[in-house]
Design an enzyme around this catalytic site. Structure first.
Site, PDB file in Angstrom:
ATOM      1  N   CYS A  10      35.015  40.422  37.125  1.00 40.74           N
ATOM      2  CA  CYS A  10      36.132  39.909  38.025  1.00 40.74           C
ATOM      3  C   CYS A  10      35.696  38.654  38.373  1.00 40.74           C
ATOM      4  CB  CYS A  10      36.491  40.923  39.193  1.00 40.74           C
ATOM      5  SG  CYS A  10      34.911  41.127  40.066  1.00 40.74           S
ATOM      6  N   ASN A  13      32.533  39.669  41.643  1.00 42.30           N
ATOM      7  CA  ASN A  13      31.610  40.814  41.200  1.00 42.30           C
ATOM      8  C   ASN A  13      31.198  41.628  42.441  1.00 42.30           C
ATOM      9  OD1 ASN A  13      28.402  41.534  39.898  1.00 42.30           O
ATOM     10  ND2 ASN A  13      30.358  42.571  39.504  1.00 42.30           N
ATOM     11  N   CYS A  15      34.235  43.224  44.244  1.00 43.23           N
ATOM     12  CA  CYS A  15      35.331  44.154  44.652  1.00 43.23           C
ATOM     13  C   CYS A  15      35.728  45.031  43.246  1.00 43.23           C
ATOM     14  CB  CYS A  15      36.530  43.626  45.313  1.00 43.23           C
ATOM     15  SG  CYS A  15      36.252  42.752  46.970  1.00 43.23           S
ATOM     16  N   ARG A  16      36.418  44.372  42.584  1.00 41.65           N
ATOM     17  CA  ARG A  16      37.111  45.017  41.426  1.00 41.65           C
ATOM     18  C   ARG A  16      36.195  45.459  40.161  1.00 41.65           C
ATOM     19  NH1 ARG A  16      41.253  40.185  40.154  1.00 41.65           N
ATOM     20  NH2 ARG A  16      39.107  39.237  41.009  1.00 41.65           N
ATOM     21  N   SER A  17      35.322  44.520  39.898  1.00 40.88           N
ATOM     22  CA  SER A  17      34.524  44.749  38.566  1.00 40.88           C
ATOM     23  C   SER A  17      33.435  45.946  39.107  1.00 40.88           C
ATOM     24  CB  SER A  17      33.872  43.693  37.907  1.00 40.88           C
ATOM     25  OG  SER A  17      33.195  43.028  38.703  1.00 40.88           O
ATOM     26  N   ASP A 129      43.650  41.270  43.170  1.00 43.90           N
ATOM     27  CA  ASP A 129      42.348  40.594  43.944  1.00 43.90           C
ATOM     28  C   ASP A 129      42.655  41.268  45.499  1.00 43.90           C
ATOM     29  OD1 ASP A 129      40.253  39.824  45.470  1.00 43.90           O
ATOM     30  OD2 ASP A 129      40.595  37.553  44.576  1.00 43.90           O
TER      31      ASP A 129
HETATM   32  P1  4NP Z   1      36.555  40.249  43.177  1.00 42.79           P
HETATM   33  O1  4NP Z   1      37.032  39.886  44.552  1.00 42.79           O
HETATM   34  O2  4NP Z   1      36.648  39.232  42.230  1.00 42.79           O
HETATM   35  O3  4NP Z   1      37.232  41.626  42.904  1.00 42.79           O
HETATM   36  O4  4NP Z   1      34.941  40.685  43.371  1.00 42.79           O
HETATM   37  C1  4NP Z   1      36.587  38.741  45.319  1.00 42.79           C
HETATM   38  C2  4NP Z   1      35.487  38.614  45.992  1.00 42.79           C
HETATM   39  C3  4NP Z   1      35.372  37.289  46.579  1.00 42.79           C
HETATM   40  C4  4NP Z   1      36.160  36.488  46.446  1.00 42.79           C
HETATM   41  C5  4NP Z   1      37.438  36.465  45.870  1.00 42.79           C
HETATM   42  C6  4NP Z   1      37.611  37.543  45.134  1.00 42.79           C
HETATM   43  N1  4NP Z   1      35.718  35.214  47.269  1.00 42.79           N
HETATM   44  O5  4NP Z   1      36.589  34.090  47.163  1.00 42.79           O
HETATM   45  O6  4NP Z   1      35.000  34.930  47.751  1.00 42.79           O
END
Ligand code: 4NP
Length: 157
Positions: A10, A13, A15-17, A129
């Site tokens: 994702c 790294n 939340c989703r992955s 997201d």
């Molecule tokens: P992920 O979510 O891609 O599912 O881990 C996010 C985590 C942090 C951020 C964006 C998306 N960020 O902008 O810091």
């Protein structure tokens, strides 16, 4: 027998992955397939490298008896040679992974796909997201990943 290696990717790294990785690990444990796989997750971005997954995601997963233990890392060009499957959470992740692949010299490329290609119950083409939204977004991500990650395992077994 050679293990099948799977990398979930994702943006951050956190939340989703990591959730997809933990769901896949939990499914493999239930099916007695753990030893047949190497599983990891990574982000296309580097902001959160070394961090545990977002506590909101860890808590939402824990309620389903799914433990998220990963630490964030960024995808590297080596991953294209080391993983059989690289599974992106959304279109943006997918195109960032393709861009990185196009900059590598290795010819031993992983199969790169979007995890939502394997959905059956939920009809979203991307895993949304949840980072800037409310707690319900984390549960929704887990719902749709339980569907599509399960579909991915069925597709390769
Ligand atoms: P992920 O979510 O891609 O599912 O881990 C996010 C985590 C942090 C951020 C964006 C998306 N960020 O902008 O810091």
């Amino acid at each position: 027998m050679k293990k099948i290696s799977v990398l979930f990717v994702c943006l951050g790294n956190i939340c989703r992955s990591p959730a997809a990785e933990a769901i896949f690990i939990s499914l493999l444990e239930k099916k007695g397939l753990t030893d047949a796989f190497i599983i990891d997750s990574a982000g296309t971005g580097s902001w959160h490298v070394g961090k545990k997954a977002d506590s909101r995601m860890r808590i939402a997963a824990e309620r389903r008896d799914i433990k998220i233990l990963s630490r964030a890392r960024q995808i590297t060009t080596k991953d294209f040679a080391e993983f059989n499957y690289i599974l992106a959470m959304d279109d943006s992740n997918f195109s960032n992974i393709q861009d990185l692949k196009n900059r590598t010299l290795s010819t031993d490329f992983a199969s790169i796909k979007k995890i939502q290609n394997f959905r059956s119950v939920y009809n979203e083409d991307e895993v949304p997201d949840p980072y800037f939204g409310g707690d319900e977004g984390f549960d929704h991500v887990l719902d749709i990943l339980e569907d599509s990650v399960g579909g991915f395992l069925e597709s390769i077994s």
